[in-house]
Design an enzyme around this catalytic site. Structure first.
Site, PDB file in Angstrom:
ATOM      1  N   GLU A  17      15.600  28.544   2.914  1.00  0.00           N
ATOM      2  CA  GLU A  17      16.386  29.422   2.044  1.00  0.00           C
ATOM      3  C   GLU A  17      15.858  29.441   0.608  1.00  0.00           C
ATOM      4  O   GLU A  17      16.573  29.777  -0.328  1.00  0.00           O
ATOM      5  CB  GLU A  17      17.848  28.978   2.063  1.00  0.00           C
ATOM      6  N   SER A 144      23.208  29.346   6.003  1.00  0.00           N
ATOM      7  CA  SER A 144      22.878  30.768   5.957  1.00  0.00           C
ATOM      8  C   SER A 144      22.493  31.345   7.308  1.00  0.00           C
ATOM      9  O   SER A 144      21.674  32.251   7.407  1.00  0.00           O
ATOM     10  CB  SER A 144      21.749  31.036   4.949  1.00  0.00           C
ATOM     11  N   TYR A 214      21.127  38.773   3.533  1.00  0.00           N
ATOM     12  CA  TYR A 214      20.348  38.929   2.311  1.00  0.00           C
ATOM     13  C   TYR A 214      19.483  40.195   2.282  1.00  0.00           C
ATOM     14  O   TYR A 214      18.581  40.294   1.464  1.00  0.00           O
ATOM     15  CB  TYR A 214      19.476  37.677   2.095  1.00  0.00           C
ATOM     16  N   ARG A 253      32.471  28.089   0.658  1.00  0.00           N
ATOM     17  CA  ARG A 253      32.781  29.307   1.410  1.00  0.00           C
ATOM     18  C   ARG A 253      33.024  28.928   2.857  1.00  0.00           C
ATOM     19  O   ARG A 253      32.222  28.224   3.470  1.00  0.00           O
ATOM     20  CB  ARG A 253      31.631  30.316   1.326  1.00  0.00           C
ATOM     21  N   ASP A 255      33.495  30.273   6.669  1.00  0.00           N
ATOM     22  CA  ASP A 255      33.173  31.409   7.533  1.00  0.00           C
ATOM     23  C   ASP A 255      34.020  31.347   8.803  1.00  0.00           C
ATOM     24  O   ASP A 255      34.166  30.276   9.413  1.00  0.00           O
ATOM     25  CB  ASP A 255      31.693  31.399   7.900  1.00  0.00           C
ATOM     26  N   GLU A 271      32.196  27.222   9.878  1.00  0.00           N
ATOM     27  CA  GLU A 271      31.529  26.223   9.048  1.00  0.00           C
ATOM     28  C   GLU A 271      31.967  26.361   7.599  1.00  0.00           C
ATOM     29  O   GLU A 271      32.535  27.375   7.199  1.00  0.00           O
ATOM     30  CB  GLU A 271      30.006  26.363   9.139  1.00  0.00           C
ATOM     31  N   ASN A 273      30.361  26.105   3.729  1.00  0.00           N
ATOM     32  CA  ASN A 273      29.153  26.101   2.915  1.00  0.00           C
ATOM     33  C   ASN A 273      29.486  25.522   1.546  1.00  0.00           C
ATOM     34  O   ASN A 273      30.311  26.083   0.818  1.00  0.00           O
ATOM     35  CB  ASN A 273      28.627  27.526   2.746  1.00  0.00           C
ATOM     36  N   GLY A 277      25.791  31.155  -1.694  1.00  0.00           N
ATOM     37  CA  GLY A 277      24.864  31.969  -2.459  1.00  0.00           C
ATOM     38  C   GLY A 277      25.492  32.561  -3.711  1.00  0.00           C
ATOM     39  O   GLY A 277      26.683  32.848  -3.763  1.00  0.00           O
TER      40      GLY A 277
END
Length: 308
Positions: A17, A144, A214, A253, A255, A271, A273, A277
């Site tokens: 990443e 990601s 992305y 974050r 998900d 999950e 994070n 990002g």
């Protein structure tokens, strides 16, 4: 806040990443300068990161790294040893959250619904399926959606999966296999312990993988998501609870997948994070804007918590 403090924005590194991290870091640095911060240094992490940090003597490090070793507790431990203050989560939280099975071990006993899965040897996929199809394969400690594959009855991986077929089984010795949850892709950002909003991710084709995250135009973000109020509240509550139970700091974050034919019983957290990002396409800044928090203010809030 003293805007003469020296902020080092740590970014780049050598994970899969890297490019996203560079974009996140440059965005954060530019936002700080635009808001009057006078000493902002961008540092592209290499193997000499400890020496570079010692030379720069930051008052605080804005950690814009994604993936390993910037998101798994390694860099956090280094900065702890050096006595540096830094944004986002610390060593223990980072090490647990990057590992999807460890995350389940912490959250599931406390009532957070997550998909049941099993760790497998990638070599075994060439003999048999670990679960009934469709199922999901993912690395246990990448972010990601790096290396994620959905194995279906009519997919092109083969049955069993062919040795010559590209996929995460070629890149990782061990993988996590989980049942595929049909339905909708949603996410919740948490900032300093407060859940911000629910965003639905509508994808042109396939699933919300690294490319969709992305690449401009590949995913439509609907914020706030058009979901029933009780489902939205359940996600907000679950994200905040996970953030707290894992000991997250700064932004995280969560998900989700939601099978909307099952009501709340169809809602699963996938999950957490801990280094989400901060690019122009990223979800945390987008949800911040929805809540009236502009990008620069968001960056400053992360720094303020690190300095407390």
């Amino acid at each position: 806040m003293n805007k003469n403090l020296h902020v080092v924005v740590l970014m780049g590194g050598w994970s899969k990443e890297r490019e996203v991290s560079l974009t996140s870091g440059k965005g954060a640095a530019e936002a700080l300068r635009a808001r009057g911060w006078t000493r902002v240094t961008e540092l592209d992490m290499d193997r000499d990161v400890a020496a570079r940090l010692a030379e720069l003597k930051p008052d605080v490090v804005f950690n814009a790294l994604h993936g390993t070793p910037g998101e798994d507790g390694t860099v956090q431990g280094l900065m702890d040893i050096m006595g540096l203050r830094y944004t986002h989560s610390g060593v223990v939280t980072s090490a647990i959250a990057i590992d999807k099975e460890l995350t389940k071990a912490v959250l599931v006993p406390h009532g957070v619904r997550m998909p049941k899965g099993k760790m497998i040897d990638s070599e075994s996929l060439y003999r048999e399926d670990p679960l009934p199809r469709p199922y999901v394969l993912k690395p246990v400690n990448e972010g990601s959606s790096v290396g994620v594959a959905i194995v279906t009855e009519d997919g092109n991986y083969g049955n069993p999966i062919g040795r010559d077929v590209p996929g995460p089984w070629n890149e990782f010795d061990d993988l996590l296999a989980e049942p595929f949850i049909r339905g909708r892709e949603l996410t919740v950002a948490v900032l300093n312990g407060e859940p911000l909003a629910v965003t639905e991710l509508k994808i042109d084709n396939g699933f919300y993988d690294y490319e969709h995250k992305y690449t401009d135009g590949r995913t439509v973000h609907v914020c706030p998501a058009d979901v029933p109020e009780d489902i939205a509240q359940a996600m907000l509550d679950m994200a905040a609870r996970a953030h707290k139970m894992l000991g997250c700091k700064g932004a995280s974050r969560a998900d989700f997948r939601w099978d909307d034919t099952q009501g709340e019983a169809g809602l699963y957290l996938l999950e957490i994070n801990t280094q989400p990002g901060m690019t122009p396409l990223s979800l945390v800044p987008e949800q911040g804007r929805y809540r009236g928090i502009e990008y620069g203010e968001l960056v400053e809030r992360l720094i303020a918590e690190a300095l407390e």
